[in-house]
Design an enzyme around this catalytic site. Structure first.
Site, PDB file in Angstrom:
ATOM      1  CE  LYS A  71     -80.598 -61.779 -59.736  1.00  0.00           C
ATOM      2  NZ  LYS A  71     -79.430 -60.940 -60.104  1.00  0.00           N
ATOM      3  CE1 TYR A 220     -82.008 -49.486 -63.354  1.00  0.00           C
ATOM      4  CE2 TYR A 220     -80.557 -51.295 -62.724  1.00  0.00           C
ATOM      5  CZ  TYR A 220     -81.828 -50.751 -62.817  1.00  0.00           C
ATOM      6  OH  TYR A 220     -82.911 -51.455 -62.369  1.00  0.00           O
TER       7      TYR A 220
END
Length: 279
Positions: A71, A220
């Site tokens: 990133k 998640y």
């Protein structure tokens, strides 16, 4: 309609990458949108391999999703970077324009805002962040858009505390830091954003207040976390990492394909099914 017939490939890059749900979400969007000629893959790519990988891509490539550790490594390879991505020095989306330019963006930040808005959270007077990693800086950037008052960040070291205060100054967010030993206090905030690794907040589950407000837990899998489960059992609103993943992917699909509205429901259903299959 896709933005061009000649650009119909996309992928997610990172290391490790085998666990990524991005292919499931993007392919579900393509199917719902009728983009039968589009493909979305995953590639194991680290910082060293990234420049050559990007350079070798052909004109059929529409965009890339970027996860860790790429990133920030991708930034020197870009021709342009959005204001949102610049604000946190983090890019998770690379779009190739018609004229071959490489444009970087960050959809995590507006994705967080969209996930909260979906739960009716448009604005909060204050908030708490658990953790101080890269996701915490994105959380601060999201809070810069919806929080009108103080954000308290609960961290494990003074070095992390200093980083969060610096991000607060940069993003124009009023940030106060507190030691992780006091993290139970975070749970009474109007909005709590947990950005920590799996298991890190388990010990806090016993301190959930009787009337909790809103918890945004960026994990998640496995789901729910102990904290999220207790929060939900007490009637509090819970936003999950899958909600974030879906909403940031929605924005990526729209940017890469040129379609104005990506199918949120179909993408979430596909993600839920994939996670259920993982067990």
């Amino acid at each position: 309609m896709s933005r061009t017939a000649s650009k119909n490939r996309a992928a997610v890059l990172g290391s490790p990458i085998a666990h990524s749900l991005s292919p499931v979400l993007h392919r579900a969007a393509y199917a719902e949108l009728g983009l039968t000629d589009w493909s979305y893959d995953r590639f194991e790519v680290d910082e060293q391999a990234l420049p050559a990988f990007v350079e070798d891509l052909g004109p059929e490539w529409a965009g890339l999703s970027l996860t860790m550790p790429l990133k920030r490594a991708v930034i020197p390879l870009l021709d342009e970077i959005s204001e949102t991505a610049t604000s946190v020095e983090t890019v998770n989306t690379l779009v190739f324009t018609e004229d071959g330019r490489r444009v970087g963006d960050n959809t995590d930040i507006p994705g967080m805002v969209a996930a909260l808005r979906e739960r009716g959270i448009e604005q909060v007077e204050s908030a708490a962040i658990l953790g101080a990693g890269a996701t915490a800086s994105s959380a601060l950037a999201a809070l810069a858009r919806i929080c009108t008052g103080e954000v308290v960040a609960y961290v494990r070291s003074e070095a992390r505390a200093a980083e969060m205060r610096q991000w607060g100054e940069r993003l124009d967010v009023e940030v106060r830091t507190a030691d992780w030993a006091e993290a139970e206090r975070a749970l009474s905030a109007p909005l709590v954003i947990a950005t920590t690794p799996a298991g890190a907040t388990d010990a806090l589950s016993g301190a959930v207040p009787e009337r909790p407000t809103t918890l945004f837990d960026v994990l998640y899998h496995p789901w729910p976390t102990e904290l999220a489960a207790r929060w939900s059992a007490y009637g509090g609103a819970v936003v999950s990492g899958l909600d974030l993943l879906v909403h940031q992917a929605v924005l990526q699909v729209e940017q890469m394909t040129g379609c104005k509205t990506a199918p949120v429901a179909a993408m979430r259903t596909a993600g839920e099914r994939a996670l259920a299959e993982r067990g």
